[in-house]
Design a protein around this motif. Structure first.
Motif, mmCIF file in Angstrom:
data_model
loop_
_atom_site.group_PDB
_atom_site.id
_atom_site.type_symbol
_atom_site.label_atom_id
_atom_site.label_comp_id
_atom_site.label_asym_id
_atom_site.label_seq_id
_atom_site.Cartn_x
_atom_site.Cartn_y
_atom_site.Cartn_z
ATOM 1 N N ASN A 47 0.828 -1.199 0.000
ATOM 2 C CA ASN A 47 0.000 0.000 0.000
ATOM 3 C C ASN A 47 0.863 1.250 0.000
ATOM 4 N N GLU A 110 1.673 10.784 6.999
ATOM 5 C CA GLU A 110 0.394 11.469 7.270
ATOM 6 C C GLU A 110 -0.129 12.136 6.001
ATOM 7 N N ARG A 111 0.762 12.763 5.269
ATOM 8 C CA ARG A 111 0.358 13.439 4.028
ATOM 9 C C ARG A 111 -0.164 12.456 2.985
ATOM 10 N N LYS A 113 -1.627 9.525 3.652
ATOM 11 C CA LYS A 113 -2.683 8.646 4.168
ATOM 12 C C LYS A 113 -3.890 8.516 3.251
ATOM 13 N N PRO A 114 -4.412 9.599 2.684
ATOM 14 C CA PRO A 114 -5.571 9.428 1.785
ATOM 15 C C PRO A 114 -5.260 8.518 0.602
ATOM 16 N N LEU A 115 -4.053 8.603 0.072
ATOM 17 C CA LEU A 115 -3.668 7.741 -1.057
ATOM 18 C C LEU A 115 -3.414 6.311 -0.610
ATOM 19 N N ILE A 117 -4.896 4.790 1.892
ATOM 20 C CA ILE A 117 -6.208 4.172 2.121
ATOM 21 C C ILE A 117 -6.835 3.765 0.809
ATOM 22 N N ASP A 118 -6.751 4.640 -0.215
ATOM 23 C CA ASP A 118 -7.306 4.329 -1.530
ATOM 24 C C ASP A 118 -6.624 3.122 -2.155
#
Length: 120
Positions: A47, A110-111, A113-115, A117-118
């Motif tokens: 991931n 942290e920056r 994280k959205p990617l 998770i995707d």
């Protein structure tokens, strides 16, 4: 989250692994060569990739490009002594300079994280 660490400095790789696990990674894998990185990613899609740029037997960037072409887009953080070269080779990746500062790696994760998770 599964994290692939591509680093030929064993001490640094183990330090990054411990930090990533403290931050909640379910699994991690350390590899020290371009070919091992590709083989591992094909077996178990990461991931997130944390990679050095220059390896003893090749380039972390080349491994990342092959992995991305094989298994899809994966967020990358380069940890390298040659940050300008890493930014030139992969403008989409986050690049951190060696010696690595723990706070910078935490901020990078942290920056992303959205990617991450995707990509899960």
């Amino acid at each position: 989250m599964h994290v692939l660490i591509i680093e030929d400095d064993t001490l640094l790789a183990m330090s990054v692994q411990a930090l990533i696990e403290d931050l909640g990674a379910v699994s991690t894998m350390i590899v020290c060569s371009e070919q091992a990185a590709i083989a591992q990613a094909e077996r178990y899609r990461p991931n997130l990739i944390i990679s050095d740029l220059h390896l003893g037997d090749g380039l972390g960037h080349a491994a990342v490009q092959t992995i991305r072409s094989t298994v899809g887009t994966i967020p990358v953080v380069y940890v390298t002594g040659d940050p300008q070269e890493a930014r030139r080779l992969d403008p989409t990746a986050l690049v951190l300079s060696k010696p690595l500062k723990v706070t910078e790696l935490i901020a990078a994760i942290e920056r992303l994280k959205p990617l991450i998770i995707d990509a899960a």
